[in-house]
Design a protein around this motif. Structure first.
Motif, PDB file in Angstrom:
ATOM      1  N   ASN A   1       0.144   6.492  -6.955  1.00  0.00           N
ATOM      2  CA  ASN A   1      -0.217   5.948  -5.642  1.00  0.00           C
ATOM      3  C   ASN A   1       0.161   4.474  -5.528  1.00  0.00           C
ATOM      4  O   ASN A   1       0.677   4.027  -4.492  1.00  0.00           O
ATOM      5  CB  ASN A   1      -1.712   6.118  -5.403  1.00  0.00           C
ATOM      6  CG  ASN A   1      -2.125   7.581  -5.323  1.00  0.00           C
ATOM      7  OD1 ASN A   1      -1.307   8.455  -5.037  1.00  0.00           O
ATOM      8  ND2 ASN A   1      -3.386   7.854  -5.592  1.00  0.00           N
ATOM      9  N   ASP A   2      -0.098   3.715  -6.588  1.00  0.00           N
ATOM     10  CA  ASP A   2       0.230   2.288  -6.555  1.00  0.00           C
ATOM     11  C   ASP A   2       1.730   2.061  -6.462  1.00  0.00           C
ATOM     12  O   ASP A   2       2.190   1.145  -5.761  1.00  0.00           O
ATOM     13  CB  ASP A   2      -0.324   1.594  -7.804  1.00  0.00           C
ATOM     14  CG  ASP A   2      -1.842   1.503  -7.787  1.00  0.00           C
ATOM     15  OD1 ASP A   2      -2.427   1.754  -6.728  1.00  0.00           O
ATOM     16  OD2 ASP A   2      -2.432   1.194  -8.843  1.00  0.00           O
ATOM     17  N   ARG A  32       3.862   3.994  -5.015  1.00  0.00           N
ATOM     18  CA  ARG A  32       4.254   4.304  -3.635  1.00  0.00           C
ATOM     19  C   ARG A  32       3.816   3.196  -2.678  1.00  0.00           C
ATOM     20  O   ARG A  32       4.610   2.726  -1.851  1.00  0.00           O
ATOM     21  CB  ARG A  32       3.649   5.637  -3.216  1.00  0.00           C
ATOM     22  CG  ARG A  32       3.995   6.048  -1.784  1.00  0.00           C
ATOM     23  CD  ARG A  32       3.194   7.247  -1.319  1.00  0.00           C
ATOM     24  NE  ARG A  32       1.778   6.942  -1.193  1.00  0.00           N
ATOM     25  CZ  ARG A  32       0.829   7.469  -1.962  1.00  0.00           C
ATOM     26  NH1 ARG A  32       1.139   8.330  -2.904  1.00  0.00           N
ATOM     27  NH2 ARG A  32      -0.443   7.144  -1.786  1.00  0.00           N
ATOM     28  N   GLU A  33       2.572   2.763  -2.795  1.00  0.00           N
ATOM     29  CA  GLU A  33       2.044   1.784  -1.840  1.00  0.00           C
ATOM     30  C   GLU A  33       2.671   0.413  -2.023  1.00  0.00           C
ATOM     31  O   GLU A  33       2.940  -0.299  -1.042  1.00  0.00           O
ATOM     32  CB  GLU A  33       0.523   1.719  -1.988  1.00  0.00           C
ATOM     33  CG  GLU A  33      -0.167   2.988  -1.506  1.00  0.00           C
ATOM     34  CD  GLU A  33      -1.562   3.156  -2.080  1.00  0.00           C
ATOM     35  OE1 GLU A  33      -2.068   2.184  -2.695  1.00  0.00           O
ATOM     36  OE2 GLU A  33      -2.143   4.247  -1.933  1.00  0.00           O
ATOM     37  N   ARG A  34       2.933   0.028  -3.272  1.00  0.00           N
ATOM     38  CA  ARG A  34       3.590  -1.261  -3.495  1.00  0.00           C
ATOM     39  C   ARG A  34       5.035  -1.231  -2.994  1.00  0.00           C
ATOM     40  O   ARG A  34       5.545  -2.232  -2.466  1.00  0.00           O
ATOM     41  CB  ARG A  34       3.553  -1.628  -4.976  1.00  0.00           C
ATOM     42  CG  ARG A  34       2.172  -1.922  -5.529  1.00  0.00           C
ATOM     43  CD  ARG A  34       2.259  -2.480  -6.919  1.00  0.00           C
ATOM     44  NE  ARG A  34       2.934  -3.775  -6.907  1.00  0.00           N
ATOM     45  CZ  ARG A  34       3.528  -4.301  -7.976  1.00  0.00           C
ATOM     46  NH1 ARG A  34       3.576  -3.640  -9.113  1.00  0.00           N
ATOM     47  NH2 ARG A  34       4.113  -5.480  -7.895  1.00  0.00           N
ATOM     48  N   ARG A  74      -8.926   2.104  -0.934  1.00  0.00           N
ATOM     49  CA  ARG A  74      -8.606   0.754  -1.379  1.00  0.00           C
ATOM     50  C   ARG A  74      -9.032  -0.237  -0.312  1.00  0.00           C
ATOM     51  O   ARG A  74      -8.967   0.045   0.885  1.00  0.00           O
ATOM     52  CB  ARG A  74      -7.110   0.587  -1.658  1.00  0.00           C
ATOM     53  CG  ARG A  74      -6.779  -0.735  -2.358  1.00  0.00           C
ATOM     54  CD  ARG A  74      -5.289  -1.012  -2.329  1.00  0.00           C
ATOM     55  NE  ARG A  74      -4.513   0.012  -2.966  1.00  0.00           N
ATOM     56  CZ  ARG A  74      -4.271   0.058  -4.277  1.00  0.00           C
ATOM     57  NH1 ARG A  74      -4.761  -0.854  -5.068  1.00  0.00           N
ATOM     58  NH2 ARG A  74      -3.521   1.017  -4.775  1.00  0.00           N
ATOM     59  N   GLU A  99       6.065   0.624  -0.487  1.00  0.00           N
ATOM     60  CA  GLU A  99       5.956   0.585   0.967  1.00  0.00           C
ATOM     61  C   GLU A  99       5.684  -0.841   1.450  1.00  0.00           C
ATOM     62  O   GLU A  99       6.238  -1.288   2.462  1.00  0.00           O
ATOM     63  CB  GLU A  99       4.846   1.524   1.417  1.00  0.00           C
ATOM     64  CG  GLU A  99       4.765   1.717   2.924  1.00  0.00           C
ATOM     65  CD  GLU A  99       3.728   2.744   3.315  1.00  0.00           C
ATOM     66  OE1 GLU A  99       3.583   2.999   4.522  1.00  0.00           O
ATOM     67  OE2 GLU A  99       3.056   3.295   2.407  1.00  0.00           O
ATOM     68  N   THR A 100       4.828  -1.557   0.718  1.00  0.00           N
ATOM     69  CA  THR A 100       4.562  -2.958   1.066  1.00  0.00           C
ATOM     70  C   THR A 100       5.822  -3.799   0.940  1.00  0.00           C
ATOM     71  O   THR A 100       6.106  -4.656   1.793  1.00  0.00           O
ATOM     72  CB  THR A 100       3.462  -3.517   0.151  1.00  0.00           C
ATOM     73  OG1 THR A 100       2.257  -2.766   0.354  1.00  0.00           O
ATOM     74  CG2 THR A 100       3.198  -4.984   0.446  1.00  0.00           C
ATOM     75  N   ALA A 128       0.337  -1.861   2.531  1.00  0.00           N
ATOM     76  CA  ALA A 128       0.000  -0.440   2.520  1.00  0.00           C
ATOM     77  C   ALA A 128      -1.178  -0.236   1.570  1.00  0.00           C
ATOM     78  O   ALA A 128      -1.052  -0.401   0.358  1.00  0.00           O
ATOM     79  CB  ALA A 128       1.200   0.391   2.076  1.00  0.00           C
ATOM     80  N   LEU A 129      -2.334   0.136   2.124  1.00  0.00           N
ATOM     81  CA  LEU A 129      -3.543   0.269   1.313  1.00  0.00           C
ATOM     82  C   LEU A 129      -3.743   1.678   0.783  1.00  0.00           C
ATOM     83  O   LEU A 129      -4.379   1.861  -0.255  1.00  0.00           O
ATOM     84  CB  LEU A 129      -4.764  -0.142   2.146  1.00  0.00           C
ATOM     85  CG  LEU A 129      -4.800  -1.600   2.620  1.00  0.00           C
ATOM     86  CD1 LEU A 129      -6.052  -1.850   3.437  1.00  0.00           C
ATOM     87  CD2 LEU A 129      -4.733  -2.541   1.430  1.00  0.00           C
ATOM     88  N   GLY A 130      -3.227   2.679   1.463  1.00  0.00           N
ATOM     89  CA  GLY A 130      -3.498   4.030   1.032  1.00  0.00           C
ATOM     90  C   GLY A 130      -4.958   4.385   1.249  1.00  0.00           C
ATOM     91  O   GLY A 130      -5.628   3.859   2.139  1.00  0.00           O
ATOM     92  N   ARG A 150       6.354   7.998   6.444  1.00  0.00           N
ATOM     93  CA  ARG A 150       5.528   7.564   5.332  1.00  0.00           C
ATOM     94  C   ARG A 150       6.363   7.499   4.068  1.00  0.00           C
ATOM     95  O   ARG A 150       7.328   8.250   3.894  1.00  0.00           O
ATOM     96  CB  ARG A 150       4.343   8.519   5.114  1.00  0.00           C
ATOM     97  CG  ARG A 150       3.322   8.515   6.237  1.00  0.00           C
ATOM     98  CD  ARG A 150       2.180   9.448   5.915  1.00  0.00           C
ATOM     99  NE  ARG A 150       1.528   9.100   4.660  1.00  0.00           N
ATOM    100  CZ  ARG A 150       0.551   8.193   4.556  1.00  0.00           C
ATOM    101  NH1 ARG A 150       0.155   7.546   5.636  1.00  0.00           N
ATOM    102  NH2 ARG A 150      -0.013   7.942   3.404  1.00  0.00           N
TER     103      ARG A 150
END
Length: 764
Positions: free
Chosen positions: A448-449, A451-453, A197, A455-456, A192-194, A625
């Motif tokens: 954001n990180d 959330r994205e980490r 990035r 999600e990954t 997940a890059l958001g 999401r």
């Protein structure tokens, strides 16, 4: 034999030297030195201007993001190679089939390869192909018999893209040997890059082999956007060159001693600034799951680079005023405390030492210079009474004149005053000043990180379960109706050895009887999994969740291949640094797995997190999401949290699980918390220095001084029989030695005067 004058001088000198190791001077000198050092540390540590406009926590987060990408890419490559080899082995162990049938079966089970092909090794003829054109011309079949001839290799296509080719042999007796080739792009699975990035795969020379997150300049609309894309590509290539150079070093030398964490080489990079945005990046090499373990993916020499642009905050820089004020206050308070100890404890004690030495030398004509308060005053009055008794007065007459016990406020009270002074500086530093929870500005990039980490990580768990179910489908299809129970057991044993995700594998008939198995004893609950459910949690309570997958075996009248997943395998996927605590919860928000200690099937202890997860689950079907949130609470402090439900295809989607992570912001390298930590450290050092030095002074000086006051008053009251001996060669010990000499003089004087021994005994 009498000692020589030189020996006596050496003995006296040795006693004088020994007094320097103890006594009252060393504790006060040590306290002074420690307070001066602490003032310097405070001025430099708290007053140092923080010039980093991007917090260190953001850089560290990019490093962790790159590590996540490296772990995911390494697992994907190794899994693909293992699946290809295992599938080819299963085909080779069964009856011969056509190349088209092989590729059709692989395509129906796995959707991970961009292209597949079967090549006849002896002639080099292409027998079958599916998907993207596989660059078979890059394969030299004559070198397949050499060492590492079947190792995966990277091939660069004419359009500049890079493909990873994996190989496996198809061998049947009486048929020419065939080569199964699978082609795949070096793309990241489920990262997940958001926004803003980019992530790239870099080779050992710093060339970008593949990238995600940055569009092609031709795809953007305006000239300004095209300039931004070109600038980002240029910055990414610069990061790639630097990361490839740093990746060549040894992993142990690339980190600070004792840092641990990621097993490979990783770090963060600081880029250029443009219109208030700073490019930062993290890099990480592909490394095996265990220390010292090499895999197919790690032999490729690849490095992952993750880049993001972060808005700089010019208000982050802190001035030196607070540190200078705190250091100045410590110097003033420390000077008062040291001056109090020098004036009220050290100087009176040294004065008593000199007065007692004068009396022992026979100078009894001048009165004793008596200190004004405390134990020193009591000892001074006792010396004065002893002096008058040496002149011929009686103990009773000296007792009726002058105060017997002067100064009730003794040395213990003085030390307590000094402790209060030092505590007045240390306590606010430790408990009150620079409390960051109410003022901290957590960078938006950190939320954001998180959330994205998360999600990954969710996608990684989901893909692992999907891969497990795909393996079951593949093995079940190859078993078919022609394999005996013994042969089935061999296949199951080999599958379990190649894939450590399974706790047990077994074939179950339609009526629920286990035909053959491999691994641990099959659970009874797994047999109750409905036939239409491909993956499921088969128990709702107990000490350990049982996660099972199943696939129908064709031609065996409803028989199923069942695989039970190891819960430790799921837990190991969640152990990523920088995410805090991670939990996998089911559709009823019960805990299934975690990266730290937990109890299975319990609810989340934090009601906010439970509500947050419930809200994330409600999004599924509308906008699937992940979500991130920053909690501010006076009880728990500032906390980052994220939740990501299972989305995407595959058998695991029906589970309805969610991965949730949370961590306190105080554990991040944010300037406000860094200042708070340094302030607390300064307070702790101040309390430690005060406790150590004042405690040392109390043990070495104050307690012996109180005992000396009691003994000197007893001597002045007429006790001539108690021998006084020093325990330490310091100022107090010197006064005790002088009192012992005075006691002996008084005793000899009484004998000369003919005083009855009985009278002396009666007074004692």
């Amino acid at each position: 034999m009498a000692a020589s004058p030189a020996a006596r001088r050496r003995k006296v000198r040795r006693r004088a030297d020994m007094s320097l190791l103890g006594g009252i001077r060393p504790p006060i000198a040590a306290l002074s030195a420690l307070l001066l050092t602490l003032a310097g540390i405070t001025a430099l540590g708290l007053g140092k201007a923080d010039q980093d406009l991007v917090p260190k926590a953001v850089l560290t987060s990019q490093q962790h993001f790159a590590e996540d990408g490296a772990v995911a890419l390494r697992a994907s490559i190794d899994e693909s190679v293992t699946d290809l080899n295992r599938t080819a082995g299963l085909f080779s162990a069964s009856e011969p089939v056509s190349p088209d049938a092989v590729l059709d079966k692989i395509g129906s089970v796995y959707q991970k390869w961009t292209g597949t092909a079967v090549l006849e090794i002896k002639s080099g003829k292409l027998l079958a192909a599916r998907g993207e054109n596989v660059p078979v011309t890059a394969v030299d079949t004559s070198k397949l018999r050499e060492k590492d001839g079947l190792s995966p290799r990277m091939v660069r296509l004419q359009n500049g893209e890079t493909r990873l080719l994996s190989f496996a042999l198809l061998s049947w007796e009486g048929r020419p040997q065939q080569l199964l080739i699978a082609s795949n792009s070096l793309r990241f699975p489920g990262i997940a890059l958001g926004q803003f990035r980019a992530i790239a795969v870099v080779d050992t020379e710093g060339r970008v082999l593949s990238s995600d997150g940055i569009p092609e300049p031709e795809q953007v609309l305006t000239d300004l956007q095209r300039d931004g894309v070109k600038r980002s590509n240029k910055q990414l290539k610069s990061f790639a060159k630097t990361a490839a150079h740093k990746a060549a070093q040894h992993p142990l030398k690339s980190k600070e001693p004792g840092s641990g964490g990621f097993l490979g080489v990783s770090g963060s990079l600081y880029g250029t600034e443009f219109q208030g945005d700073r490019a930062v990046a993290g890099y990480a090499t592909l490394v095996g799951p265990e220390p010292g373990e090499s895999t197919v993916a790690t032999s490729l020499g690849l490095t992952v680079v993750a880049m993001v642009e972060v808005a700089e905050d010019p208000t982050r820089s802190a001035g030196p005023l607070f540190g200078l004020l705190a250091a100045g206050a410590l110097l003033v308070i420390g000077a008062l405390a040291v001056a109090l100890l020098l004036g009220t404890v050290q100087r009176p004690l040294i004065r008593l030492f000199l007065e007692s030495r004068r009396l022992t030398r026979g100078d009894v004509t001048r009165p004793v210079n008596v200190p004004s308060h405390g134990e020193a005053a009591r000892i001074g009055h006792a010396l004065e009474r002893v002096r008058r008794q040496l002149l011929g007065e009686s103990a009773q007459s000296t007792a009726t004149e002058g105060p017997r016990r002067a100064g009730r406020f003794g040395s213990r009270g003085l030390i307590a005053v000094c402790a209060v002074l030092l505590l007045a500086w240390s306590a606010p530093m430790l408990l009150l000043l620079n409390r960051a929870d109410s003022t901290v500005v957590v960078p938006e990039q950190m939320v954001n990180d998180q959330r994205e980490r998360t999600e990954t990580l969710t996608d990684r768990v989901r893909r692992a379960l999907n891969e497990g179910h795909a393996d079951l489908v593949s093995v079940a299809a190859l078993i078919g109706d022609r394999t005996s129970p013994d042969d089935m057991r061999k296949v199951l044993e080999r599958t379990r050895t190649e894939h450590l995700r399974y706790e047990s594998l077994y074939v179950m008939s339609a009526d629920g009887k286990v035909i053959t198995s491999a691994g641990e004893t099959p659970r009874q609950e797994a047999g109750k999994l409905p036939a239409e459910k491909l993956l499921g949690l088969v128990n709702g309570s107990g000490k350990e969740p049982v996660i099972a997958g199943q696939a129908e075996i064709p031609g065996r009248d409803g028989a199923r291949l069942v695989g039970e997943f190891r819960i430790d395998f799921i837990n190991s996927l969640l152990k990523r640094p920088g995410l805090g605590q991670v939990r996998v919860v089911d559709d009823e928000r019960q805990i299934i797995a975690g990266n730290t200690g937990y109890r299975a099937f319990e609810k989340l202890t934090d009601e906010r997190l439970d509500s947050f997860v419930a809200g994330s689950n409600q999004k599924v079907g509308l906008s699937a999401r992940a979500g991130g949130v920053l909690y501010r609470d006076s009880g728990d402090g500032v906390q980052l949290a994220a939740a990501a439900p299972f989305v995407g295809g595959g058998a695991a989607k029906s589970l309805g699980w969610t991965v949730v992570s949370w961590q306190p912001a105080s554990g991040l390298a944010i300037p406000e918390y860094s200042l708070q930590n340094r302030t607390v450290l300064a307070g702790l050092l101040g309390i430690t220095a005060a406790a150590a030095c004042l405690g040392w002074l109390h043990i070495v000086v104050v307690r012996p001084l109180r005992e000396l006051a009691r003994q000197s008053e007893a001597l002045a009251d007429g006790d001539r029989r108690t021998v006084l001996y020093p325990r330490h060669h310091d100022e107090v010990g010197a006064v005790i030695r002088s009192l012992e000499l005075l006691r002996q003089q008084l005793q000899e004087q009484r004998k000369r005067d003919g005083a009855p021994a009985a009278a002396t005994a009666g007074r004692n």
